[in-house]
Design an enzyme around this catalytic site. Sequence first.
Site, PDB file in Angstrom:
ATOM      1  N   ASN A 126     -20.606   0.076  22.203  1.00 46.87           N
ATOM      2  CA  ASN A 126     -21.411  -1.000  22.795  1.00 46.87           C
ATOM      3  C   ASN A 126     -22.024  -0.523  24.102  1.00 46.87           C
ATOM      4  O   ASN A 126     -21.821   0.630  24.512  1.00 46.87           O
ATOM      5  CB  ASN A 126     -20.556  -2.261  22.980  1.00 46.87           C
ATOM      6  CG  ASN A 126     -19.388  -2.006  23.909  1.00 46.87           C
ATOM      7  OD1 ASN A 126     -19.557  -1.673  25.075  1.00 46.87           O
ATOM      8  ND2 ASN A 126     -18.172  -2.150  23.385  1.00 46.87           N
ATOM      9  N   ASP A 170      -5.865  -7.335  20.244  1.00 46.55           N
ATOM     10  CA  ASP A 170      -6.297  -7.772  21.578  1.00 46.55           C
ATOM     11  C   ASP A 170      -5.334  -7.137  22.587  1.00 46.55           C
ATOM     12  O   ASP A 170      -4.199  -7.591  22.747  1.00 46.55           O
ATOM     13  CB  ASP A 170      -6.285  -9.304  21.669  1.00 46.55           C
ATOM     14  CG  ASP A 170      -6.995  -9.774  22.934  1.00 46.55           C
ATOM     15  OD1 ASP A 170      -6.745  -9.175  24.018  1.00 46.55           O
ATOM     16  OD2 ASP A 170      -7.803 -10.703  22.864  1.00 46.55           O
ATOM     17  N   LYS A 225     -11.072 -18.877  27.466  1.00 48.69           N
ATOM     18  CA  LYS A 225     -10.594 -17.504  27.233  1.00 48.69           C
ATOM     19  C   LYS A 225      -9.386 -17.183  28.093  1.00 48.69           C
ATOM     20  O   LYS A 225      -8.456 -16.511  27.656  1.00 48.69           O
ATOM     21  CB  LYS A 225     -11.731 -16.514  27.498  1.00 48.69           C
ATOM     22  CG  LYS A 225     -11.478 -15.153  26.906  1.00 48.69           C
ATOM     23  CD  LYS A 225     -12.732 -14.313  26.811  1.00 48.69           C
ATOM     24  CE  LYS A 225     -13.598 -14.691  25.628  1.00 48.69           C
ATOM     25  NZ  LYS A 225     -14.782 -13.873  25.471  1.00 48.69           N
TER      26      LYS A 225
HETATM   27  O1  C5P Z   1     -12.306 -11.638  23.617  1.00 47.89           O
HETATM   28  P1  C5P Z   1     -13.163 -10.897  24.568  1.00 47.89           P
HETATM   29  O2  C5P Z   1     -13.594  -9.561  24.076  1.00 47.89           O
HETATM   30  O3  C5P Z   1     -14.333 -11.673  25.099  1.00 47.89           O
HETATM   31  O4  C5P Z   1     -12.200 -10.692  25.831  1.00 47.89           O
HETATM   32  C1  C5P Z   1     -12.554  -9.911  26.907  1.00 47.89           C
HETATM   33  C2  C5P Z   1     -11.318  -9.479  27.659  1.00 47.89           C
HETATM   34  O5  C5P Z   1     -10.281  -9.067  26.776  1.00 47.89           O
HETATM   35  C3  C5P Z   1     -11.592  -8.267  28.499  1.00 47.89           C
HETATM   36  O6  C5P Z   1     -10.722  -8.300  29.613  1.00 47.89           O
HETATM   37  C4  C5P Z   1     -11.283  -7.115  27.567  1.00 47.89           C
HETATM   38  O7  C5P Z   1     -10.964  -5.940  28.277  1.00 47.89           O
HETATM   39  C5  C5P Z   1     -10.095  -7.663  26.779  1.00 47.89           C
HETATM   40  N1  C5P Z   1     -10.027  -7.243  25.377  1.00 47.89           N
HETATM   41  C6  C5P Z   1      -8.926  -6.525  24.934  1.00 47.89           C
HETATM   42  N2  C5P Z   1      -8.810  -6.162  23.625  1.00 47.89           N
HETATM   43  C7  C5P Z   1      -9.735  -6.527  22.720  1.00 47.89           C
HETATM   44  C8  C5P Z   1     -10.849  -7.271  23.140  1.00 47.89           C
HETATM   45  C9  C5P Z   1     -10.964  -7.605  24.476  1.00 47.89           C
HETATM   46  O8  C5P Z   1      -8.062  -6.186  25.756  1.00 47.89           O
HETATM   47  N3  C5P Z   1      -9.598  -6.162  21.468  1.00 47.89           N
END
Ligand code: C5P
Length: 411
Positions: free
Chosen positions: A217, A315, A350
């Site tokens: 990305n 996550d 979130k």
């Molecule tokens: O769910 P989203 O991607 O919007 O969340 C963003 C936050 O979660 C950021 O702090 C990112 O570093 C973390 N993140 C993570 N693992 C993922 C997706 C996001 O730690 N698979």
Amino acid sequence: MKDLAGKHIVLGLSGGIACYKAAELCRALIKAGATVQVVMTEAAGQFITPVTMQALSGRPVFTSQWDARTAGGADNNMPHINLSREADAIVVAPASADFMAKLLHGRADDLLSLMCLARPLESVPLVLAPAMNREMWSHPATQRNVEQLRADGATVLDVGVGDQACGESGDGRMLEPDELLYELTRFFTPKVLAGHHVLVSAGPTFEAIDPVRGLTNLSSGKMGFAIARAAHEAGAQVTLVAGPVALPTPRGVGRINVKSALNMQKTLNVLAQTCSVFVSAAAVADWRPASEATQKIKKDGSGDVPTLSFIENPDILAGIAASARAQSGALYCVGFAAESHDLVQHAQTKRVRKGVPLLVGNIGPDTFGQDDNALLLVDEQGTTELPRASKLVLARQLVQEIARRVPRTAA
Ligand code: C5P
């Protein structure tokens, strides 16, 4: 950015070839907003002229304790007193082996050493940037002197490693002007995170499709790198876990490069067992190809396209935030959220979903790849806006906000 705005630096030069770097340092200090008064020893004058330093600093250079010109606004013929009293710091760069030996003994037979001795210890710090041949640097006498100077309250900076003017190679070079500028900026930064070990994730992840292709990305990593720098300036030990980005590692920060979300998770999970703050600024890919082809997927001319299927990445942040250390308060977790609309609402949701005490929201298209950004901090109490500014300015503000929320440690 004027990191040293309002600071008055007395820049002392003792004799050494590194005097040529002091010229650039002087310029850099002025560019950073400081005012600079140069004081040179006789030996420094063998390497660079006061004319150069006067032109760069915009002030007459002082070289002698008998100089009767007005100094620091006073006409009492005491430049060693007057010049030091108005300084926020005396920075000796280069500090030669001989000059340090002299300081150590409290000798004061020229203006610069006299001024160092006469400075008020509590209010005028002394910063030394050593510069010498590697044998001189490693000599027990020099090392003993460095230790004693530190014990006497001076800040003795590290030396650089590399080729030396004498043709040898090793430790002892003076730090480069940009490194010295960083050290001075750090020197003046209140150490609100002293004793903390801050873990920062930054940049995108790269999810391989085959050995030559993958999904990634547009995250530049700039925000995470700025946070790592700001945390280090604030006195923390910092480890940066970076996805594939070409940014230089901030000075003093430990860096581990990773590629995929799974790599990143493995590395962060280990470090999260010992650090005290985790800032998850990485743009982790939500999905990865269900399988990675071991060989390049070939176009066979039939017009058929390969079918990719995906599985969800773990996550990482939510996992770490749910760990026993985070739950017990030993580890403070900060998440990021890049949204395209309804920032407040999405960020609040979130924060709860990820189980973190603090979530930093920003508008994705406004931040990816940019040098500036605007942040919205969301915690249990509500929201705080950090208006548009450079990522480094915002990172410093975020570090302050984090420091207000974590225990002060004695370090
Ligand atoms: O769910 P989203 O991607 O919007 O969340 C963003 C936050 O979660 C950021 O702090 C990112 O570093 C973390 N993140 C993570 N693992 C993922 C997706 C996001 O730690 N698979």
